[in-house]
Design a protein around this motif. Structure first.
Motif, mmCIF file in Angstrom:
data_model
loop_
_atom_site.group_PDB
_atom_site.id
_atom_site.type_symbol
_atom_site.label_atom_id
_atom_site.label_comp_id
_atom_site.label_asym_id
_atom_site.label_seq_id
_atom_site.Cartn_x
_atom_site.Cartn_y
_atom_site.Cartn_z
ATOM 1 N N GLY A 120 87.966 -64.854 31.326
ATOM 2 C CA GLY A 120 86.746 -65.008 32.235
ATOM 3 C C GLY A 120 87.103 -66.039 33.455
ATOM 4 N N VAL A 121 88.424 -66.318 33.781
ATOM 5 C CA VAL A 121 88.655 -67.097 34.829
ATOM 6 C C VAL A 121 88.432 -66.193 36.087
ATOM 7 C CG1 VAL A 121 90.275 -68.599 33.650
ATOM 8 C CG2 VAL A 121 91.373 -66.486 34.757
ATOM 9 N N GLN A 122 88.051 -66.684 37.099
ATOM 10 C CA GLN A 122 87.598 -66.005 38.607
ATOM 11 C C GLN A 122 88.748 -66.378 39.532
ATOM 12 O OE1 GLN A 122 83.805 -67.260 39.523
ATOM 13 N NE2 GLN A 122 83.026 -66.741 37.481
ATOM 14 N N ILE A 123 89.516 -65.247 39.920
ATOM 15 C CA ILE A 123 90.448 -65.219 40.871
ATOM 16 C C ILE A 123 89.835 -65.818 42.229
ATOM 17 C CG2 ILE A 123 91.999 -63.785 42.349
ATOM 18 C CD1 ILE A 123 92.174 -61.861 39.789
ATOM 19 N N GLU A 124 88.591 -65.460 42.627
ATOM 20 C CA GLU A 124 87.979 -65.655 43.829
ATOM 21 C C GLU A 124 87.708 -67.332 44.130
ATOM 22 O OE1 GLU A 124 86.513 -63.658 41.545
ATOM 23 O OE2 GLU A 124 87.344 -62.071 42.460
ATOM 24 N N ARG A 125 87.913 -68.024 42.847
ATOM 25 C CA ARG A 125 87.815 -69.598 43.087
ATOM 26 C C ARG A 125 88.959 -70.217 43.149
ATOM 27 N NH1 ARG A 125 84.405 -71.784 37.971
ATOM 28 N NH2 ARG A 125 84.665 -73.335 39.537
ATOM 29 N N LEU A 126 90.218 -69.507 43.163
ATOM 30 C CA LEU A 126 91.589 -69.884 43.629
ATOM 31 C C LEU A 126 91.842 -70.283 44.910
ATOM 32 C CD1 LEU A 126 93.469 -67.711 41.143
ATOM 33 C CD2 LEU A 126 92.926 -70.208 40.801
ATOM 34 N N SER A 127 92.713 -71.104 45.344
ATOM 35 C CA SER A 127 93.350 -71.223 46.702
ATOM 36 C C SER A 127 93.749 -69.842 47.049
ATOM 37 C CB SER A 127 94.612 -72.338 47.045
ATOM 38 O OG SER A 127 95.424 -71.684 46.246
ATOM 39 N N SER A 128 93.767 -69.594 48.456
ATOM 40 C CA SER A 128 94.129 -68.381 49.113
ATOM 41 C C SER A 128 95.591 -68.084 48.596
ATOM 42 C CB SER A 128 93.888 -68.261 50.449
ATOM 43 O OG SER A 128 95.055 -68.783 51.228
ATOM 44 N N LYS A 129 96.439 -69.005 48.419
ATOM 45 C CA LYS A 129 97.913 -68.661 48.174
ATOM 46 C C LYS A 129 97.956 -68.258 46.646
ATOM 47 C CE LYS A 129 100.416 -72.272 47.213
ATOM 48 N NZ LYS A 129 101.160 -73.461 47.111
ATOM 49 N N LYS A 130 97.091 -68.929 45.742
ATOM 50 C CA LYS A 130 97.151 -68.482 44.189
ATOM 51 C C LYS A 130 96.315 -67.056 44.074
ATOM 52 C CE LYS A 130 97.786 -73.183 42.559
ATOM 53 N NZ LYS A 130 97.218 -74.298 41.792
ATOM 54 N N THR A 131 95.433 -66.967 44.975
ATOM 55 C CA THR A 131 94.796 -65.465 44.828
ATOM 56 C C THR A 131 95.775 -64.415 45.275
ATOM 57 O OG1 THR A 131 92.595 -66.536 45.461
ATOM 58 C CG2 THR A 131 92.924 -64.171 45.918
ATOM 59 N N LYS A 132 96.389 -64.661 46.357
ATOM 60 C CA LYS A 132 97.591 -63.807 46.641
ATOM 61 C C LYS A 132 98.619 -63.379 45.635
ATOM 62 C CE LYS A 132 97.492 -64.660 51.558
ATOM 63 N NZ LYS A 132 98.171 -65.084 52.826
ATOM 64 N N LEU A 133 99.153 -64.639 44.963
ATOM 65 C CA LEU A 133 99.931 -64.395 44.086
ATOM 66 C C LEU A 133 99.563 -63.697 42.679
ATOM 67 C CD1 LEU A 133 102.666 -65.028 42.243
ATOM 68 C CD2 LEU A 133 101.631 -67.059 41.615
ATOM 69 N N VAL A 134 98.124 -64.076 42.259
ATOM 70 C CA VAL A 134 97.724 -63.121 41.124
ATOM 71 C C VAL A 134 97.414 -61.737 41.618
ATOM 72 C CG1 VAL A 134 95.356 -62.934 39.914
ATOM 73 C CG2 VAL A 134 96.529 -65.297 40.234
ATOM 74 N N LYS A 135 97.044 -61.277 42.710
ATOM 75 C CA LYS A 135 96.687 -60.032 43.209
ATOM 76 C C LYS A 135 98.139 -59.183 43.318
ATOM 77 C CE LYS A 135 92.488 -60.489 45.680
ATOM 78 N NZ LYS A 135 91.564 -60.563 46.689
ATOM 79 N N HIS A 136 99.221 -60.089 43.580
ATOM 80 C CA HIS A 136 100.800 -59.164 43.723
ATOM 81 C C HIS A 136 100.787 -59.071 42.217
ATOM 82 C CE1 HIS A 136 100.613 -59.493 47.938
ATOM 83 N NE2 HIS A 136 101.152 -60.686 47.972
ATOM 84 N N MET A 137 100.739 -60.202 41.452
ATOM 85 C CA MET A 137 101.194 -60.062 39.913
ATOM 86 C C MET A 137 100.387 -58.786 39.488
ATOM 87 S SD MET A 137 102.095 -63.805 38.811
ATOM 88 C CE MET A 137 102.743 -63.178 37.283
ATOM 89 N N LEU A 138 99.256 -58.705 39.480
ATOM 90 C CA LEU A 138 98.345 -57.677 38.896
ATOM 91 C C LEU A 138 98.790 -56.410 39.647
ATOM 92 C CD1 LEU A 138 94.617 -59.284 38.914
ATOM 93 C CD2 LEU A 138 96.435 -59.031 36.929
ATOM 94 N N ALA A 139 99.422 -56.173 40.811
ATOM 95 C CA ALA A 139 99.515 -54.703 41.244
ATOM 96 C C ALA A 139 100.932 -54.620 40.704
ATOM 97 C CB ALA A 139 99.437 -54.939 42.679
ATOM 98 N N GLY A 140 101.649 -55.374 40.093
ATOM 99 C CA GLY A 140 103.053 -55.054 39.584
ATOM 100 C C GLY A 140 104.017 -55.076 40.876
ATOM 101 N N ASP A 141 103.602 -56.033 42.162
ATOM 102 C CA ASP A 141 104.356 -56.106 43.191
ATOM 103 C C ASP A 141 105.144 -57.359 43.146
ATOM 104 O OD1 ASP A 141 105.517 -56.382 45.698
ATOM 105 O OD2 ASP A 141 103.734 -55.532 46.725
ATOM 106 N N TYR A 142 106.300 -57.148 42.338
ATOM 107 C CA TYR A 142 107.462 -58.150 42.063
ATOM 108 C C TYR A 142 107.920 -58.840 43.290
ATOM 109 C CZ TYR A 142 112.010 -60.118 40.598
ATOM 110 O OH TYR A 142 112.982 -60.988 40.614
ATOM 111 N N GLN A 143 108.326 -58.048 44.352
ATOM 112 C CA GLN A 143 108.924 -58.619 45.694
ATOM 113 C C GLN A 143 108.135 -59.525 46.094
ATOM 114 O OE1 GLN A 143 112.303 -58.549 46.216
ATOM 115 N NE2 GLN A 143 111.588 -60.382 47.230
ATOM 116 N N LYS A 144 106.714 -59.221 46.314
ATOM 117 C CA LYS A 144 106.011 -59.995 46.966
ATOM 118 C C LYS A 144 105.360 -61.317 46.071
ATOM 119 C CE LYS A 144 103.525 -56.752 50.227
ATOM 120 N NZ LYS A 144 102.418 -56.069 50.355
ATOM 121 N N ALA A 145 105.374 -61.271 44.924
ATOM 122 C CA ALA A 145 104.992 -62.293 44.110
ATOM 123 C C ALA A 145 106.297 -63.341 44.232
ATOM 124 C CB ALA A 145 104.801 -61.873 42.462
ATOM 125 N N ILE A 146 107.456 -62.738 43.990
ATOM 126 C CA ILE A 146 108.676 -63.656 44.076
ATOM 127 C C ILE A 146 108.462 -64.365 45.396
ATOM 128 C CG2 ILE A 146 111.217 -63.576 44.007
ATOM 129 C CD1 ILE A 146 109.720 -63.139 41.330
#
Length: 138
Positions: free
Chosen positions: A102-128
């Motif tokens: 139940g953690v909420q992505i929207e409550r993270l900083s924008s940098k952390k939100t981007k990281l989570v979204k890239h990871m969930l999308a499987g976008d290795y290069q953007k996450a790295i």
């Protein structure tokens, strides 16, 4: 990841009271050149398992977890791409443990939100790319 959530009081100091000296032959300087660098991921996995047992998979700890992913990446950044990709895949699975609790992505900083979204999308290069530029990581 375990003791901060159960602490009754936490204090910070505004002054630097610790000086860190780099040893060119120490573990910090040789990180990434030995297989021990991978251990950081396995320790993170064990900590997430302990958090789960103690009902500590909350928003604040999720934020700390994302910082730990940056530390883990820093430690393997010079290793073979297959190792870094494997750690990325395994870290995505740990990320999902938090999301399922139940953690909420929207409550993270924008940098952390981007990281989570890239990871969930499987976008290795953007996450790295984000992890490579994480605060304090060079």
């Amino acid at each position: 990841m375990l003791w901060i959530p159960i602490s009754k009081s936490i204090y910070t100091l505004g002054d630097n009271v610790l000086v860190y000296r780099t040893n060119p032959k120490g573990i910090s300087a040789t990180v990434g050149s030995t297989n021990r660098s991978i251990d950081s991921y396995w320790i993170t996995e064990l900590l997430v398992e302990e958090q789960s047992k103690r009902d500590l998979l909350n928003q604040e700890n999720f934020s700390f977890f994302l910082d730990q992913l940056a530390i883990n990446y820093f430690r393997v950044r010079q290793m073979d791409k297959k190792i870094k990709l494997a750690e990325f895949v395994l870290s995505r699975a740990l990320l999902n443990v938090y999301l399922e609790n139940g953690v909420q992505i929207e409550r993270l900083s924008s940098k952390k939100t981007k990281l989570v979204k890239h990871m969930l999308a499987g976008d290795y290069q953007k996450a790295i790319d984000l992890l490579s530029a994480w605060e304090g990581m060079k």
